[in-house]
Design an enzyme around this catalytic site. Structure first.
Site, short mmCIF file in Angstrom:
data_model
loop_
_atom_site.label_atom_id
_atom_site.label_comp_id
_atom_site.label_asym_id
_atom_site.label_seq_id
_atom_site.Cartn_x
_atom_site.Cartn_y
_atom_site.Cartn_z
CE1 TYR A 20 6.22 -49.13 -51.77
CE2 TYR A 20 7.80 -50.61 -50.75
CZ TYR A 20 6.96 -49.51 -50.68
OH TYR A 20 6.87 -48.80 -49.51
N PRO A 49 17.98 -51.82 -44.88
CG PRO A 49 17.87 -51.98 -47.20
CD PRO A 49 18.11 -52.81 -45.98
CG ASP A 75 3.99 -35.77 -20.14
OD1 ASP A 75 4.28 -35.47 -21.30
OD2 ASP A 75 3.73 -36.93 -19.77
CE1 TYR A 106 11.45 -53.62 -50.74
CE2 TYR A 106 11.71 -51.27 -51.15
CZ TYR A 106 11.20 -52.30 -50.39
OH TYR A 106 10.44 -52.01 -49.30
CB CYS A 157 14.18 -51.54 -29.98
SG CYS A 157 12.64 -51.27 -30.88
CB CYS A 175 14.58 -43.33 -31.10
SG CYS A 175 14.65 -44.87 -30.16
CE1 TYR A 212 10.82 -44.93 -51.00
CE2 TYR A 212 10.01 -46.77 -49.71
CZ TYR A 212 9.85 -45.50 -50.22
OH TYR A 212 8.69 -44.80 -49.95
CB CYS A 260 11.80 -44.93 -44.08
SG CYS A 260 11.18 -45.68 -45.61
#
Length: 695
Positions: free
Chosen positions: A188, A42, A653, A183, A351, A369, A74, A44
């Site tokens: 949380y 999971p 740029d 979760y 990444c 990204c 979530y 976001c």
């Protein structure tokens, strides 16, 4: 004039290595079976319930790319956990089911499992939209900074929490999910029961077994409700908040063994789990996860920003985890699993750990990204990270500047079939990426340059010319139908920036441009870095100068070091690092005047001014686009047309300085739209379930 022709030799092709077969073996998770060991945990998206088509297309792309399990972020299961203004996902009632079915259908289309993370936020929510009281174990100020306290949970609230989870799990099944999460980490609501701050005197407090009771009950009740159809996952930390409480934590973990069908294991420190590459390297969670592996049964998934196929194989082969969990690597390259399957290791878009994805979710907009310009644009623009239609006419394109925008433009233009010449005035391609990746901790950022160079090397229709500074006459004589200036920008030395709109610094050799520091041309004596930019560069320059033995003063118009890095999750670590390095920080200051040996500063809020005795000043304020060549060409449109040049464009740029992700996106967008009728500012809007389908 072009003085040197450099063609990068193509890289070697790879065949499938059978030792990676382990990563492609199916594994049973409760009543369902994952087709392989690639597990998008999971994460976001910044898309929320208002952009269901955008979300479904993004998650579906991961499944197409070979991720065997694709989870949501979530999903809040009740209005008492309303994360507004962030773009949240909801499973509050049956009306939510239809939009989530879009995602599960997109994932199932490619043979992957779809998972959903059920969530209650506790004190981390302010409920700004629902306006219901947030809940936590005791009434306390919400952690969002809003002037509001939570409601203390009573026994009825705990009963409601259990029912909300069951109801949401049933809705998840109806929506087509294959895995349902409980979760219980990341501070949380459920996590609040687990620590020693839980002072309840009933069966939900006291002993470790009692503190874990709510999680144990939820796992059992959700499994009883939907476990015949769905796997039940537990998102759980591998370690306690405090080292002295680790024995209690292990006892709680043992008490849950046998209930989850899969353990999604992380660590308590989010700055490590989601740590940028400057501070946290690949596989950082393995020691903690390995300790839990020894005491629980059932499959385990964990993350670690794994980008190397060998590291992924080692993780699974070692038995520490059964699945390679990924969030950021699956964003940078949704097709990473398929590339490993096909032996195309050099095509993996790794990444760089910059956390630009996380930053834009934090800004309440869809993630994007630095490495993958198509991320978040799968539905809106119809972009595919691997498929670019070879539709170019027989035109030649001259791209001037081999920085991130120019490299990406050349790569995508080449994929479309254009005859591309990429001219770079310096000996090394990469532009700002090559400079900035030389700063402490940013070495992985060079992947932006290296991956694009590797892709360009495979294209017979793209040529790279180094040490080839172009004049206006050179451009007109070159014979290109299209010219794009990706000439970058340079940092100003006059003090103009966010805080000051007029120059305040007189020219002086003691005012050193950031580019010079990155090239290794370091000044002598004490140095002041003045940061009016607020992102990583000034801190990186200060770090580099301090490593070289300088006395460094970090002066900023902000109240903290690098405030924009709060969005990328490393502001606190960066601030602490500078202090630990012995760098002297001065906050809320504006530039007044500088002469060698004397830097005069004003207080941003009208307080007393101050003076620093420094030999040199490095202003990090604003950048000036490099448009000299573009302006010369544009000024004489008649000669441009006479040379057969159909279009002249500036990108990245050179048009509007921004972060590296902006430059890569600008290069991609230009290259995809060149010669097409879609070159307009409007984009397709996701109007939710009611209107989008009719567009």
């Amino acid at each position: 004039m072009i003085i040197q022709l450099t063609i990068i030799t193509p890289g070697s092709t790879m065949t499938r290595d059978p030792r990676f077969d382990l990563l492609f073996t199916p594994l049973k998770i409760g009543p369902v079976t994952a087709p392989n060991r690639f597990y998008q945990v999971p994460h976001c998206s910044g898309m929320g319930h208002e952009r269901p088509h955008t979300l479904a297309a993004m998650r579906g792309m991961k499944a197409e790319g070979g991720w065997g399990v694709v989870n949501t972020e979530y999903y809040t299961i009740h209005p008492t956990s309303d994360d507004a203004p962030y773009p949240i996902q909801t499973l509050w009632d049956d009306a939510d089911i239809r939009q989530h079915a879009l995602m599960t259908e997109a994932v199932h289309r490619h043979g992957a499992l779809a998972g959903v993370e059920l969530f209650l936020g506790g004190a981390r929510m302010a409920n700004m939209n629902s306006r219901l009281p947030p809940m936590s174990l005791t009434s306390m100020p919400v952690l969002t900074g809003d002037p509001l306290q939570t409601k203390e949970l009573d026994r009825q609230d705990i009963a409601d929490i259990r029912q909300w989870h069951v109801d949401a799990a049933k809705r998840a099944v109806t929506a087509g999910f294959d895995i349902v999460y409980v979760y219980a980490c990341h501070h949380y609501l459920l996590h609040g029961f687990l620590g020693r701050e839980n002072q309840r005197t009933d069966e939900y407090g006291g002993s470790p077994e009692n503190r874990a009771r709510i999680v144990r009950e939820l796992l059992a009740e959700v499994k009883n409700a939907v476990g015949h159809k769905c796997a039940i996952a537990l998102c759980w930390s591998s370690n306690s908040e405090l080292a002295e409480d680790q024995d209690d934590w292990l006892e709680m973990t043992r008490s849950l063994d046998g209930l989850p069908d899969i353990w999604d294991l992380t660590v308590n420190d989010y700055s490590i789990e989601m740590g940028p590459s400057r501070f946290v390297k690949e596989g950082a969670l393995e020691d903690q996860v390995g300790a839990i592996r020894k005491i629980v049964s059932g499959p385990i998934v964990t993350v670690g920003r794994y980008t190397s196929p060998d590291s992924m194989l080692r993780l699974v082969k070692s038995g520490i985890a059964d699945f390679v969990g990924a969030a950021r690597p699956s964003i940078a390259d949704p097709f990473l699993p398929n590339k490993i399957r096909d032996g195309r290791f050099d095509d993996i878009r790794e990444c760089i750990g910059c956390n630009i994805c996380y930053a834009h979710n934090s800004r309440s907009v869809p993630i994007r990204c630095t490495q993958n310009a198509t991320m978040g644009e799968e539905w809106r623009e119809g972009w595919h990270p691997e498929i670019i239609t070879r539709d170019a006419p027989g035109d030649r394109v001259l791209v001037i500047g081999a920085g991130p925008a120019g490299l990406e433009a050349a790569r995508v233009l080449g994929a479309r079939g254009y005859d591309v010449a990429l001219a770079e005035k310096s000996r090394q391609p990469g532009g700002r990426v090559s400079l900035e990746s030389s700063l402490p901790g940013l070495r992985e950022w060079a992947r932006v340059r290296d991956w694009r160079l590797g892709q360009i090397a495979k294209m017979q229709n793209v040529e790279l010319f180094l040490e080839s500074e172009m004049s206006a006459d050179d451009v007109r004589d070159f014979g290109a139908a299209h010219v794009v200036c990706a000439t970058g920008s340079h940092w100003r030395r006059d003090g103009v920036g966010r805080s000051l709109r007029k120059p305040v610094l007189s020219p002086s050799p003691a005012i050193v441009a950031p580019e010079e520091i990155m090239r290794g041309n370091l000044p002598s004596g004490p140095v002041a870095i003045y940061d009016d930019d607020g992102y990583y560069l000034a801190a990186g320059l200060a770090d580099k100068l301090r490593e070289a033995g300088h006395e460094v003063h970090f002066v900023t118009s902000a109240g903290v070091v690098a405030p924009w890095m709060s969005y990328t999750g490393d502001q606190a670590a960066t601030h602490a690092h500078l202090l630990a390095q012995g760098i002297i920080c001065h906050f809320n200051k504006t530039l007044c005047a500088f002469t060698p040996g004397r830097l005069e500063l004003d207080c941003l809020y009208g307080g007393a001014g101050s003076v620093l005795e420094v030999a040199s000043l490095v202003p990090v304020t604003a950048r000036q686009p490099e448009t000299t060549l573009f302006d010369l060409l544009q000024a004489d449109g008649t000669r441009l047309a006479g040379a057969g040049i159909k279009s002249l464009t500036r990108i990245g740029d050179a048009e509007a300085p921004g972060i590296i992700a902006h430059a890569v996106y600008a290069g991609y967008r230009f290259a995809r739209q060149l010669g097409l009728a879609t070159d307009h500012p409007a984009t397709r809007r996701d109007r939710g379930m009611g209107l989008a389908a009719a567009q």
